[in-house]
Design an enzyme around this catalytic site. Sequence first.
Site, PDB file in Angstrom:
ATOM      1  N   PRO A 174      -2.090  -0.799   4.871  1.00 18.65           N
ATOM      2  CG  PRO A 174      -1.239  -2.932   5.336  1.00 18.65           C
ATOM      3  CD  PRO A 174      -0.879  -1.488   5.347  1.00 18.65           C
ATOM      4  NE  ARG A 216      -5.352   8.083 -15.774  1.00 21.39           N
ATOM      5  CZ  ARG A 216      -6.586   7.844 -16.171  1.00 21.39           C
ATOM      6  NH1 ARG A 216      -7.546   7.724 -15.302  1.00 21.39           N
ATOM      7  NH2 ARG A 216      -6.847   7.711 -17.442  1.00 21.39           N
ATOM      8  CG  ASP A 240     -10.104   5.863 -17.808  1.00 23.42           C
ATOM      9  OD1 ASP A 240      -9.952   5.292 -18.882  1.00 23.42           O
ATOM     10  OD2 ASP A 240      -9.333   6.724 -17.353  1.00 23.42           O
TER      11      ASP A 240
HETATM   12  C1  LIG Z   1       4.638  -5.127   5.880  1.00 20.22           C
HETATM   13  S1  LIG Z   1       3.644  -3.744   5.808  1.00 20.22           S
HETATM   14  C2  LIG Z   1       3.005  -3.671   7.440  1.00 20.22           C
HETATM   15  C3  LIG Z   1       1.665  -4.299   7.522  1.00 20.22           C
HETATM   16  C4  LIG Z   1       1.025  -4.174   8.889  1.00 20.22           C
HETATM   17  N1  LIG Z   1       1.688  -5.004   9.866  1.00 20.22           N
HETATM   18  C5  LIG Z   1      -0.432  -4.621   8.766  1.00 20.22           C
HETATM   19  O1  LIG Z   1      -0.682  -5.814   8.653  1.00 20.22           O
HETATM   20  O2  LIG Z   1      -1.322  -3.745   8.716  1.00 20.22           O
HETATM   21  C6  LIG Z   1       4.809  -2.423   5.781  1.00 20.22           C
HETATM   22  C7  LIG Z   1       4.312  -1.130   5.204  1.00 20.22           C
HETATM   23  O3  LIG Z   1       3.978  -1.315   3.836  1.00 20.22           O
HETATM   24  C8  LIG Z   1       2.966  -0.419   3.444  1.00 20.22           C
HETATM   25  N2  LIG Z   1       1.873  -1.213   2.842  1.00 20.22           N
HETATM   26  C9  LIG Z   1       1.843  -2.547   2.732  1.00 20.22           C
HETATM   27  N3  LIG Z   1       0.730  -2.942   2.097  1.00 20.22           N
HETATM   28  C10 LIG Z   1       0.046  -1.834   1.794  1.00 20.22           C
HETATM   29  C11 LIG Z   1      -1.185  -1.573   1.151  1.00 20.22           C
HETATM   30  N4  LIG Z   1      -1.960  -2.552   0.667  1.00 20.22           N
HETATM   31  N5  LIG Z   1      -1.587  -0.297   1.016  1.00 20.22           N
HETATM   32  C12 LIG Z   1      -0.853   0.713   1.501  1.00 20.22           C
HETATM   33  N6  LIG Z   1       0.317   0.531   2.127  1.00 20.22           N
HETATM   34  C13 LIG Z   1       0.772  -0.714   2.273  1.00 20.22           C
HETATM   35  C14 LIG Z   1       2.551   0.335   4.674  1.00 20.22           C
HETATM   36  O4  LIG Z   1       3.167   1.586   4.645  1.00 20.22           O
HETATM   37  C15 LIG Z   1       3.065  -0.532   5.798  1.00 20.22           C
HETATM   38  O5  LIG Z   1       3.342   0.233   6.933  1.00 20.22           O
END
Ligand SMILES: C[S@@+](CC[C@H](N)C(=O)[O-])C[C@H]1O[C@@H](n2cnc3c(N)ncnc32)[C@H](O)[C@@H]1O
Length: 450
Positions: free
Chosen positions: A90, A174, A189
């Site tokens: 994230p 795509r 798109d």
């Molecule tokens: C619970 S999340 C960890 C979040 C982390 N503690 C933070 O707040 O940045 C577990 C995993 O889900 C994935 N993940 C969760 N949300 C995501 C998002 N919006 N985009 C990409 N990966 C995501 C990532 O690989 C992350 O390591």
Amino acid sequence: VKKRHITIITVFPELHTTFTQTSLLGRAVQDGLISFSFLALSDFVPPKKRIDTPSCGPGAGMVIKADVAQAALEKAYELHGKGATIFFTPQGDVLDQPRVKAMAEELLLSDEEEACQAQGTNDAAQHLILFCGRYEGVDARIEDAYADYRISSGDYVLMGGDLPAQIFLESILRYMPGVVGKKASVENDSFSSHFLDWPAYGQPVAWEGRAVPEVLLSGDHAKIDAWRKDDACKRTLEKRFDWLQKQELSDEDCAYVAKRLPSHYAVLMHDQVLIGKTEKKPGTTSVTTIDVHDIARSCATYGIKKFFIVTPLTEQRRQLDVFFRFWHTSKGQAYNVNRFEAMSLVQVCASLDDVEAEIERLEGRPAIKVATSAKQHTETAVISYRDQGVVFAQQRPVLVLFGTGQGMVDSLIAECDYVLTPVRGFTSYNHLSVRCAVAIVLDRWIGLGR
Ligand SMILES: C[S@@+](CC[C@H](N)C(=O)[O-])C[C@H]1O[C@@H](n2cnc3c(N)ncnc32)[C@H](O)[C@@H]1O
């Protein structure tokens, strides 16, 4: 275009099996355009050993162990070559359409040897390694050591990186020739151009009393194209003005948007404002020519149709008459044509009622009044600089009100349809000059390039 191999490293490979066998992805695999393999992190620890470990420092949470992640990544490189390694987090770069397109170009469309060499290996662009985190994520040192890209699917937190990896694949593939049948369906798109996509309708032409827009059945392609572009522009203004503001629009597209934007007016109030330093009370203020000049120039920049100055004081209006005998005539034009252009927007009125009547005369509809204030208000509906669409959708002219002195009196703000959130920095100082406030407010509300 060369075939791509995609390795997905994950705690749960089973999440990806059906996904990669279905629909257009499944067909791309069958057609030999792409191939997939999955590495389960559990295969990189001895039996009964864990892939995660408590995160260092106080607080709960487990992280994927660095040596486990390392072993999986090195295995992927050993099997299919060192490729572009993408971590889903994230905290990564948010995956919007321009990023999708840029990554597709870098990772899927660059067959040229130089492009591969630029990435350090001969087959860099042909192998994509997608690392899906879980728990609190992967040990931070792994991302630092291995990530070519860190990608977020959006500003929210999921339980794992598997869905973001799938979103990433569905979006970039795509662009891979042969995956989606018609190139035009990708190019038109939403977010691929400056405007959202136009609405799609199918058979039957009448459904539950709702008809397909007649123009679409006319067979006149030029007319349909014009209708679609106009409708897409209107939708974008109403639904995603923030997106439009971020675009680098051509002069032609700017003109298109300007034509679709509701007419905007601004008024600088020298009446119904608070005056006095300690004990604030309602009163009137004096007009200053520096405000008139500078605000008129901001209004011209942001396409405001008229800039009204309200003062109930006859003597003030008489002095402004003298001032505009210069600026509204060939004398002002000869002196400075740019100032003259801005000054031509200015109109002096004795009251806000006169301003509203003038707008209604010009537009045939009453204006929506949007107040501005340095204070938080509750008596009027508060809107932010993300809510323009709510106002634009009402298809009425918009009048933005600015106060002088210590700001407009509460009763005037209560009369408005909306009040904008105050302009603030990361400080407690809250005393912008009205000239600066006008420029900032207009830039946020209808400016480009935020
Ligand atoms: C619970 S999340 C960890 C979040 C982390 N503690 C933070 O707040 O940045 C577990 C995993 O889900 C994935 N993940 C969760 N949300 C995501 C998002 N919006 N985009 C990409 N990966 C995501 C990532 O690989 C992350 O390591």
